[in-house]
Design a protein around this motif. Structure first.
Motif, PDB file in Angstrom:
ATOM      1  N   THR A 144      45.571  23.822  38.242  1.00  0.00           N
ATOM      2  CA  THR A 144      44.570  24.882  38.114  1.00  0.00           C
ATOM      3  C   THR A 144      43.203  24.366  37.680  1.00  0.00           C
ATOM      4  O   THR A 144      42.203  25.063  37.826  1.00  0.00           O
ATOM      5  CB  THR A 144      45.037  25.921  37.081  1.00  0.00           C
ATOM      6  OG1 THR A 144      45.192  25.273  35.798  1.00  0.00           O
ATOM      7  CG2 THR A 144      46.373  26.532  37.486  1.00  0.00           C
ATOM      8  N   LYS A 174      43.498  31.275  33.617  1.00  0.00           N
ATOM      9  CA  LYS A 174      43.028  32.642  33.792  1.00  0.00           C
ATOM     10  C   LYS A 174      42.128  32.776  35.021  1.00  0.00           C
ATOM     11  O   LYS A 174      42.168  33.787  35.727  1.00  0.00           O
ATOM     12  CB  LYS A 174      42.255  33.092  32.554  1.00  0.00           C
ATOM     13  CG  LYS A 174      43.119  33.319  31.327  1.00  0.00           C
ATOM     14  CD  LYS A 174      42.244  33.692  30.138  1.00  0.00           C
ATOM     15  CE  LYS A 174      43.069  33.882  28.874  1.00  0.00           C
ATOM     16  NZ  LYS A 174      42.200  34.186  27.698  1.00  0.00           N
ATOM     17  N   THR A 175      41.310  31.762  35.248  1.00  0.00           N
ATOM     18  CA  THR A 175      40.409  31.792  36.407  1.00  0.00           C
ATOM     19  C   THR A 175      41.161  31.566  37.705  1.00  0.00           C
ATOM     20  O   THR A 175      40.856  32.174  38.738  1.00  0.00           O
ATOM     21  CB  THR A 175      39.320  30.715  36.249  1.00  0.00           C
ATOM     22  OG1 THR A 175      38.596  30.947  35.040  1.00  0.00           O
ATOM     23  CG2 THR A 175      38.351  30.730  37.420  1.00  0.00           C
ATOM     24  N   TYR A 176      42.163  30.698  37.671  1.00  0.00           N
ATOM     25  CA  TYR A 176      42.914  30.333  38.869  1.00  0.00           C
ATOM     26  C   TYR A 176      43.898  31.439  39.265  1.00  0.00           C
ATOM     27  O   TYR A 176      44.087  31.717  40.449  1.00  0.00           O
ATOM     28  CB  TYR A 176      43.674  29.033  38.600  1.00  0.00           C
ATOM     29  CG  TYR A 176      44.373  28.445  39.800  1.00  0.00           C
ATOM     30  CD1 TYR A 176      43.711  27.551  40.645  1.00  0.00           C
ATOM     31  CD2 TYR A 176      45.696  28.764  40.089  1.00  0.00           C
ATOM     32  CE1 TYR A 176      44.353  26.994  41.740  1.00  0.00           C
ATOM     33  CE2 TYR A 176      46.337  28.217  41.181  1.00  0.00           C
ATOM     34  CZ  TYR A 176      45.659  27.332  42.008  1.00  0.00           C
ATOM     35  OH  TYR A 176      46.311  26.790  43.096  1.00  0.00           O
ATOM     36  N   MET A 178      44.048  35.010  38.539  1.00  0.00           N
ATOM     37  CA  MET A 178      43.423  36.206  37.985  1.00  0.00           C
ATOM     38  C   MET A 178      44.386  37.382  37.933  1.00  0.00           C
ATOM     39  O   MET A 178      44.308  38.220  37.028  1.00  0.00           O
ATOM     40  CB  MET A 178      42.190  36.581  38.817  1.00  0.00           C
ATOM     41  CG  MET A 178      41.066  35.570  38.772  1.00  0.00           C
ATOM     42  SD  MET A 178      39.654  36.062  39.783  1.00  0.00           S
ATOM     43  CE  MET A 178      39.079  37.525  38.901  1.00  0.00           C
ATOM     44  N   ARG A 221      48.163  30.968  43.247  1.00  0.00           N
ATOM     45  CA  ARG A 221      46.706  31.087  43.173  1.00  0.00           C
ATOM     46  C   ARG A 221      46.221  32.481  43.565  1.00  0.00           C
ATOM     47  O   ARG A 221      46.513  32.979  44.649  1.00  0.00           O
ATOM     48  CB  ARG A 221      46.072  30.044  44.086  1.00  0.00           C
ATOM     49  CG  ARG A 221      44.561  29.929  43.973  1.00  0.00           C
ATOM     50  CD  ARG A 221      44.058  28.708  44.724  1.00  0.00           C
ATOM     51  NE  ARG A 221      42.678  28.370  44.390  1.00  0.00           N
ATOM     52  CZ  ARG A 221      42.075  27.241  44.757  1.00  0.00           C
ATOM     53  NH1 ARG A 221      42.740  26.347  45.467  1.00  0.00           N
ATOM     54  NH2 ARG A 221      40.833  27.007  44.404  1.00  0.00           N
ATOM     55  N   THR A 222      45.451  33.103  42.681  1.00  0.00           N
ATOM     56  CA  THR A 222      44.771  34.371  42.979  1.00  0.00           C
ATOM     57  C   THR A 222      43.387  34.283  42.337  1.00  0.00           C
ATOM     58  O   THR A 222      43.191  34.709  41.200  1.00  0.00           O
ATOM     59  CB  THR A 222      45.542  35.584  42.417  1.00  0.00           C
ATOM     60  OG1 THR A 222      45.849  35.359  41.031  1.00  0.00           O
ATOM     61  CG2 THR A 222      46.833  35.811  43.178  1.00  0.00           C
ATOM     62  N   ASP A 223      42.440  33.725  43.048  1.00  0.00           N
ATOM     63  CA  ASP A 223      41.077  33.578  42.540  1.00  0.00           C
ATOM     64  C   ASP A 223      40.089  33.933  43.645  1.00  0.00           C
ATOM     65  O   ASP A 223      40.472  34.489  44.676  1.00  0.00           O
ATOM     66  CB  ASP A 223      40.846  32.158  42.007  1.00  0.00           C
ATOM     67  CG  ASP A 223      41.005  31.093  43.088  1.00  0.00           C
ATOM     68  OD1 ASP A 223      41.255  31.455  44.264  1.00  0.00           O
ATOM     69  OD2 ASP A 223      40.887  29.894  42.777  1.00  0.00           O
ATOM     70  N   GLU A 224      38.827  33.607  43.429  1.00  0.00           N
ATOM     71  CA  GLU A 224      37.805  33.969  44.412  1.00  0.00           C
ATOM     72  C   GLU A 224      38.011  33.289  45.753  1.00  0.00           C
ATOM     73  O   GLU A 224      37.461  33.737  46.762  1.00  0.00           O
ATOM     74  CB  GLU A 224      36.425  33.643  43.858  1.00  0.00           C
ATOM     75  CG  GLU A 224      36.039  34.511  42.668  1.00  0.00           C
ATOM     76  CD  GLU A 224      34.594  34.311  42.264  1.00  0.00           C
ATOM     77  OE1 GLU A 224      33.714  34.371  43.145  1.00  0.00           O
ATOM     78  OE2 GLU A 224      34.339  34.098  41.073  1.00  0.00           O
ATOM     79  N   VAL A 232      38.567  40.994  43.397  1.00  0.00           N
ATOM     80  CA  VAL A 232      38.006  40.228  42.283  1.00  0.00           C
ATOM     81  C   VAL A 232      37.333  41.163  41.283  1.00  0.00           C
ATOM     82  O   VAL A 232      37.515  41.023  40.063  1.00  0.00           O
ATOM     83  CB  VAL A 232      37.001  39.177  42.797  1.00  0.00           C
ATOM     84  CG1 VAL A 232      36.240  38.544  41.633  1.00  0.00           C
ATOM     85  CG2 VAL A 232      37.734  38.097  43.588  1.00  0.00           C
ATOM     86  N   ARG A 236      38.454  41.596  37.353  1.00  0.00           N
ATOM     87  CA  ARG A 236      37.487  41.314  36.290  1.00  0.00           C
ATOM     88  C   ARG A 236      37.230  42.550  35.426  1.00  0.00           C
ATOM     89  O   ARG A 236      36.812  42.441  34.289  1.00  0.00           O
ATOM     90  CB  ARG A 236      36.176  40.819  36.902  1.00  0.00           C
ATOM     91  CG  ARG A 236      36.259  39.397  37.404  1.00  0.00           C
ATOM     92  CD  ARG A 236      34.953  38.929  37.974  1.00  0.00           C
ATOM     93  NE  ARG A 236      35.007  37.515  38.324  1.00  0.00           N
ATOM     94  CZ  ARG A 236      34.105  36.886  39.060  1.00  0.00           C
ATOM     95  NH1 ARG A 236      33.057  37.565  39.527  1.00  0.00           N
ATOM     96  NH2 ARG A 236      34.224  35.610  39.337  1.00  0.00           N
ATOM     97  N   ASN A 357      50.335  34.878  31.761  1.00  0.00           N
ATOM     98  CA  ASN A 357      49.185  34.007  32.035  1.00  0.00           C
ATOM     99  C   ASN A 357      48.809  33.260  30.769  1.00  0.00           C
ATOM    100  O   ASN A 357      48.231  33.803  29.864  1.00  0.00           O
ATOM    101  CB  ASN A 357      48.005  34.834  32.527  1.00  0.00           C
ATOM    102  CG  ASN A 357      46.973  33.968  33.188  1.00  0.00           C
ATOM    103  OD1 ASN A 357      47.106  32.758  33.224  1.00  0.00           O
ATOM    104  ND2 ASN A 357      45.939  34.589  33.703  1.00  0.00           N
TER     105      ASN A 357
END
Length: 366
Positions: A144, A174-176, A178, A221-224, A232, A236, A357
């Motif tokens: 991550t 947390k970023t990787y 979400m 993976r669930t990020d941008e 997203v 957020r 997480n």
């Protein structure tokens, strides 16, 4: 007598006359020498050298010595190559090279963000290789984030490295990932960090990961990079509420009422912030009506959490406690998540401050 600025010595060229042209060096001679030196090209060097010699004489070029040297080196190298093929030594050499490349590719330092890898998450042993695999194949870990430890000069001890790694890796996770709802129940923080021996060799790299004790066959993976802008924005908006819930004090209200009231206040602020973001966003249909319904439910939840934050005593706090958590039931999010294409099944025990997480993962040493 020549003046003070005239030519000096018998080889000086009078001003205004170009020097006599020098013979060119044979390119074939140079190629022969290089081919004789470079591995796997000796036969070519031998051929080029033999072609170069008569051309050098005919064209009055330079490079005879280079060609002769190239021929000699190529002949010796060709002989050694022939012996190597006959005895199998050449095959053993390339096998060793291939094995070395494969081992290097298994080194933890070869991992990059998004790589999935096999590992024993229960082991506390030194890790000197990590077998990266496609994420659709069974794997326990997923990278991550990667960072360099810069807080220390000398080796600070494993405990200090662990504290730095846990803090930084938690943020990477947390970023990787979400969407905590999409994580397996057993997913937790994992990292590969320097040990004292590798630190002395200059190693400062920490590789952060999410890991499970049961092999997965898909990415976590669930990020941008994997979500659209609506997904997203929603995550957020709601993730800060979940993060504040996870910060509940270890001591309950009977032991430390003020700490618990302060925590309830942070949850209240996160909820009111989420309500505002839900209202101000221009949602695509059908998420628009569902987001409005969620905002209404969160607005009611905010009032119960305000009661917790302003409770006059322990009894008043406990009277509002269950109501506050019920008002934040994960089921309230299911309709919006479904409309947005997010994971819509709440994880087990999610309302009991267990999003998965970060978790209680441990660090591995590399």
């Amino acid at each position: 007598m020549p003046g003070p600025y005239g030519p000096y010595g018998t080889s000086a060229v009078p001003y205004g006359m170009p020097p006599a042209p020098q013979p060119a060096t044979s390119g074939l001679a140079v190629a022969s020498l290089v081919s004789g030196i470079v591995c796997c090209l000796p036969p070519l060097g031998l051929v080029l050298g033999l072609i170069a010699l008569p051309r050098i004489k005919k064209r009055q070029q330079r490079g005879k010595g280079l060609a002769v040297t190239g021929i000699a080196l190529s002949a010796v190298s060709s002989l050694l190559m022939g012996l190597g093929f006959v005895t199998g030594a050449f095959s053993d050499f390339w096998s060793g090279v291939r094995d070395g490349v494969e081992e290097a590719s298994k080194s933890p330092s070869s991992l990059i963000i998004g790589d999935c890898f096999r590992t024993d998450v229960e082991s506390k042993a030194y890790v000197d290789e990590a077998d990266a695999v496609p994420c659709h194949r069974p794997h326990e870990g997923e990278v991550t984030g990667i960072f360099e430890v810069t807080e220390f000069g000398a080796w600070p001890g494993a405990g200090a490295i662990d504290r730095v790694a846990e803090k930084r890796c938690e943020e990477f996770n947390k970023t990787y990932a979400m969407d905590a709802w999409a994580l397996p129940e057993s997913a937790g923080l994992y990292y590969l960090a320097p040990v004292e021996e590798s630190w002395k060799g200059g190693d400062r790299t920490v590789i952060c990961a999410l890991a499970t004790d049961e092999p997965l066959a898909e990415s976590m993976r669930t990020d941008e990079a994997t979500l659209d802008s609506e997904q997203v924005y929603y995550l957020r908006t709601m993730n800060p509420v979940d993060e504040r819930l996870l910060m509940e004090p270890d001591a309950d209200a009977d032991e430390d009422l003020e700490a618990n009231k302060e925590w309830a206040g942070t949850v209240h602020l996160a909820i009111t912030g989420a309500v505002g973001r839900l209202h101000e966003h221009d949602w695509d249909s059908p998420a628009d009506s569902r987001a409005a319904s969620l905002a209404k439910e969160l607005d009611a939840a905010a009032r119960t959490w305000h009661k917790l934050a302003t409770a006059k005593d322990e009894d008043a706090f406990w009277d509002a406690y269950d109501e506050a958590f019920e008002a934040l039931a994960p089921e309230n999010e299911v309709d919006v998540r479904s409309a947005l294409g997010l994971h819509s099944v709440p994880p087990e025990g999610y309302s009991d401050s267990d999003s998965g997480n970060g978790g209680d993962g441990g660090g591995e040493k590399v």
